[in-house]
Enzyme design. Structure first.
Site, PDB file in Angstrom:
ATOM      1  N   HIS A  21       0.833  -1.438  -0.475  1.00  0.00           N
ATOM      2  CA  HIS A  21       0.056  -0.229  -0.186  1.00  0.00           C
ATOM      3  C   HIS A  21       1.007   1.331   0.211  1.00  0.00           C
ATOM      4  O   HIS A  21       1.475   1.678   0.899  1.00  0.00           O
ATOM      5  CB  HIS A  21      -0.480  -0.401   1.268  1.00  0.00           C
ATOM      6  N   HIS A  64      -1.033  10.743  -2.583  1.00  0.00           N
ATOM      7  CA  HIS A  64      -2.548   9.968  -1.993  1.00  0.00           C
ATOM      8  C   HIS A  64      -3.862  10.896  -1.740  1.00  0.00           C
ATOM      9  O   HIS A  64      -4.369  11.818  -2.142  1.00  0.00           O
ATOM     10  CB  HIS A  64      -2.415   9.276  -0.804  1.00  0.00           C
TER      11      HIS A  64
END
Length: 257
Positions: A21, A64
């Protein structure tokens, strides 16, 4: 209403890997979505998940959040920056810069695959999807593309039907998600995958703790859709997900131990 596409030839390859991730980060030493985090994923034989934003000059930043506040301590939005301006910021107290997609992709050429998340902002879904696909064309990487925004998935279905596309989702209302200004009805529709009738995704990337969702179960039962689970933070969760035949996006532990 939960239509999914089946049988893409790429699955044989993509199913061989676990996906780190935002790269295989190791904070505070190696920040998320950083070049060292992606290099570390490749070195350990993992694929990686990463996030892409479209900047003011049309370049693609791998980060992100739209805001740099959490990752770089600056109250500025990445969409308002150029690639040149992006260079002045450093990630999470390290000397690492926020990378461009074109700097990350060479690391994965001929190596492990990528799950690329499109982070659409201010209605730029079409421009973001097109710019990302154009950039991916330049490199020999194996990848699939996902997004919370069904408009990105719809763009891929229409313009790049050969790319494996995935709908990201969770039970938004359970987590009190604001949904970027969307109303509760929209959040309910997205959480229950009711946009699939238009987008026909190849996979559903669903939050692991929310996976008992009825519509997700229907996708499994009727369409045998590939499920991807995020974010897996313990070996027990990983084993449960993989036992169900799901791909895993993991962080904060070593899956090999």
């Amino acid at each position: 209403l939960t239509i999914c596409r089946r049988g893409h030839s790429y699955w044989e390859l993509l199913r061989k890997y676990r996906y780190a991730h935002r790269g295989y980060h190791d904070k505070p030493r190696i920040p998320e979505n950083s070049i060292p985090a992606f290099k570390r994923a490749v070195q350990h034989g993992f694929g990686a998940e990463l996030d892409v934003h479209l900047m003011k000059d049309g370049r693609l930043a791998v980060i992100h959040d739209a805001s740099l506040k959490r990752t770089a301590g600056a109250d500025v939005l990445v969409e308002d920056l150029t690639a040149e301006e992006l260079k002045q910021y450093r990630l999470e107290g390290t000397q690492e810069q926020i990378p461009l997609l074109e700097e990350v992709l060479p690391l994965f050429q001929g190596k492990t695959p990528l799950i690329i998340e499109l982070k659409a902002e201010r209605g730029n879904h079409a421009q973001l999807a097109e710019a990302t696909c154009t950039m991916l064309d330049r490199f020999r990487v194996n990848y699939c593309i996902e997004s919370f925004d069904p408009r990105c998935i719809l763009w891929l279905k229409k313009h790049r039907p050969l790319i494996i596309r995935g709908q990201l989702s969770e039970q938004f209302l359970r987590h009190g998600e604001s949904g970027g200004g969307h109303g509760r009805l929209t959040m309910w529709l997205l959480g229950n995958l009711l946009t699939n009738v238009a987008t026909q995704p190849d996979f559903i990337a669903y939050r692991f703790s929310d996976r008992e969702n009825l519509c997700l179960r229907l996708c499994h039962k009727v369409y045998h859709v590939q499920e991807v689970n995020w974010t897996i933070r313990a070996k027990e969760e990983m084993e449960a997900a993989e036992q169900a035949g799901n791909l895993v996006i993991f962080e904060c532990f070593d899956p090999e131990v």
